[in-house]
Enzyme design. Structure first.
Site, PDB file in Angstrom:
ATOM      1  CG  MET A  30      -1.745  -1.429   1.111  1.00 56.28           C
ATOM      2  SD  MET A  30      -3.566  -1.389   1.624  1.00 56.28           S
ATOM      3  CE  MET A  30      -3.160  -0.615   3.403  1.00 56.28           C
ATOM      4  N   GLY A  31       2.229   1.323  -0.107  1.00 54.83           N
ATOM      5  CA  GLY A  31       3.113   2.457  -0.377  1.00 54.83           C
ATOM      6  C   GLY A  31       3.753   2.228   0.991  1.00 54.83           C
ATOM      7  CB  ALA A  32       3.565   4.994   3.289  1.00 60.96           C
ATOM      8  CG  HIS A  37       6.604  -2.323   2.339  1.00 54.47           C
ATOM      9  ND1 HIS A  37       6.246  -0.800   2.643  1.00 54.47           N
ATOM     10  CD2 HIS A  37       5.805  -2.487   2.115  1.00 54.47           C
ATOM     11  CE1 HIS A  37       4.466  -0.783   3.268  1.00 54.47           C
ATOM     12  NE2 HIS A  37       4.553  -1.960   3.137  1.00 54.47           N
ATOM     13  CD  GLN A  61      -6.484  -3.278   2.872  1.00 58.36           C
ATOM     14  OE1 GLN A  61      -6.176  -3.887   1.457  1.00 58.36           O
ATOM     15  NE2 GLN A  61      -5.186  -4.086   3.361  1.00 58.36           N
ATOM     16  CD  GLU A 150       7.645 -15.610   9.282  1.00 59.63           C
ATOM     17  OE1 GLU A 150       7.813 -16.646   8.645  1.00 59.63           O
ATOM     18  OE2 GLU A 150       8.379 -15.020   9.874  1.00 59.63           O
TER      19      GLU A 150
HETATM   20  P1  AMP Z   1       1.328  -2.485   3.708  1.00 55.01           P
HETATM   21  O1  AMP Z   1       2.019  -2.046   2.330  1.00 55.01           O
HETATM   22  O2  AMP Z   1       1.410  -2.383   4.962  1.00 55.01           O
HETATM   23  O3  AMP Z   1       0.390  -3.651   2.557  1.00 55.01           O
HETATM   24  O4  AMP Z   1       2.394  -4.261   3.664  1.00 55.01           O
HETATM   25  C1  AMP Z   1       2.675  -4.400   2.159  1.00 55.01           C
HETATM   26  C2  AMP Z   1       3.326  -6.032   2.569  1.00 55.01           C
HETATM   27  O5  AMP Z   1       5.392  -5.443   3.840  1.00 55.01           O
HETATM   28  C3  AMP Z   1       2.528  -6.820   3.486  1.00 55.01           C
HETATM   29  O6  AMP Z   1       3.106  -8.134   3.135  1.00 55.01           O
HETATM   30  C4  AMP Z   1       3.177  -6.784   4.363  1.00 55.01           C
HETATM   31  O7  AMP Z   1       3.621  -7.966   5.349  1.00 55.01           O
HETATM   32  C5  AMP Z   1       4.034  -6.249   4.684  1.00 55.01           C
HETATM   33  N1  AMP Z   1       5.465  -5.821   5.710  1.00 55.01           N
HETATM   34  C6  AMP Z   1       5.133  -4.569   6.254  1.00 55.01           C
HETATM   35  N2  AMP Z   1       5.864  -4.389   6.821  1.00 55.01           N
HETATM   36  C7  AMP Z   1       6.983  -5.036   7.430  1.00 55.01           C
HETATM   37  C8  AMP Z   1       7.795  -5.594   8.019  1.00 55.01           C
HETATM   38  N3  AMP Z   1       8.178  -4.369   9.243  1.00 55.01           N
HETATM   39  N4  AMP Z   1       8.792  -6.465   8.067  1.00 55.01           N
HETATM   40  C9  AMP Z   1       8.503  -7.853   6.751  1.00 55.01           C
HETATM   41  N5  AMP Z   1       7.672  -6.831   5.896  1.00 55.01           N
HETATM   42  C10 AMP Z   1       6.094  -6.336   6.056  1.00 55.01           C
END
Ligand code: AMP
Length: 281
Positions: A30-32, A37, A61, A150
């Protein structure tokens, strides 16, 4: 780096790459973007010829309009970060109309009970929205491998279940949680925390570590009671849940069987909702 925002242009590009025998990895986000990531993206780059990264803040979501509106976003920075890593990245950055051309609504999935507790319980329809967007993105990208963190362990299990049940031809790759030097799990939402709230947020990780330390010597009920006591002592923390559950079915347990367990925690730190988990084995 090639950047696509339309399904009708990314699909033929990926088809061309696949026809030439290239293996495609996919990292939905979802960026940022932060180093968490980037660890998924780097893993994908090392295991595939090309890596598709999607950046899309998925409206279905979010159970809370304000949370969606204030979700961190920094596309310029994300693009320069991705460009600096590799020229084997393809960015997919669609808008809502492109993805939800038939209306912003979730499809309905059966998660075999994996959504019953934790995030599924505290965020109404969250996982229906997650599964909707992930299945849409998987049908667009059709990757050989897809990478999930995870950090969002319940989401990871739900996607593994979705891919299995729908017989989607992709391999789900689990990636370890990346943390700050003080243990705080990296998250886009951390950018909304002040310096002192960030420090306060490390108590979530401390609670998980406490559970890990005591898992062999204390009852689960006792551990849960002590963690809840610890968390309620901080006025800046509003705990949603602290749960010990098995990794496979994600059923909260008070008994220790011959299963792999994790401790899961979620709560608001100065109004910002954070989640984390660690394995207890
Ligand atoms: P999001 O942008 O928050 O939807 O995350 C995108 C992907 O990055 C998802 O598979 C998350 O589980 C993974 N992710 C987010 N934060 C972390 C982190 N600190 N360590 C490892 N993977 C992460």
């Amino acid at each position: 780096m090639l950047i696509f925002s339309d399904i009708s242009s990314i699909k033929p590009h990926l088809n061309k790459l696949k026809k030439k025998g290239n293996i495609i990895g996919f990292v939905p986000t979802m960026g940022a973007l932060h180093n968490g990531h980037l660890s998924l993206i780097k893993k994908s780059i090392s295991e595939n010829n090309f890596t598709v990264v999607s950046i899309f803040v998925n409206p279905t979501q979010f159970d809370n309009a304000k949370d969606l509106l204030t979700y961190p976003s920094n596309i310029k920075n994300d693009i320069s970060l991705l460009k600096s890593i590799s020229n084997k990245i393809v960015l997919f950055n669609p808008d809502s109309e492109e993805i939800y051309s038939d209306g912003i609504k979730s499809q309905q999935f059966n998660f075999n009970g994996l959504d019953e507790h934790m995030e599924g319980k505290y965020r109404q329809n969250h996982f229906q929205g997650v599964a909707t967007i992930v299945s849409k993105l998987l049908s667009i990208v059709e990757p050989d491998n897809v990478y999930f963190g995870e950090k969002d362990f319940q989401q990871l299990r739900i996607i593994e279940n979705l891919v299995f049940e729908k017989k989607i031809n992709t391999k789900v790759v689990r990636c370890e949680t990346l943390r700050d030097f003080d243990g705080l799990a990296l998250s886009s939402r951390n950018s909304k925390l002040s310096f002192s709230s960030k420090k306060m947020a490390t108590n979530l990780f401390k609670a998980l570590n406490f559970a890990k330390e005591k898992f062999n010597s204390l009852d689960v009920v006792e551990i849960e009671k002590k963690v809840i006591e610890q968390m309620t002592a901080y006025s800046e923390i509003k705990l949603d849940y602290f749960i010990i559950a098995d990794e496979e079915k994600l059923e909260p347990s008070i008994l220790k069987n011959n299963l792999k367990y994790r401790a899961f925690i979620a709560g608001y730190i100065s109004g910002v909702r954070l989640i984390d988990n660690i394995k207890l084995y």
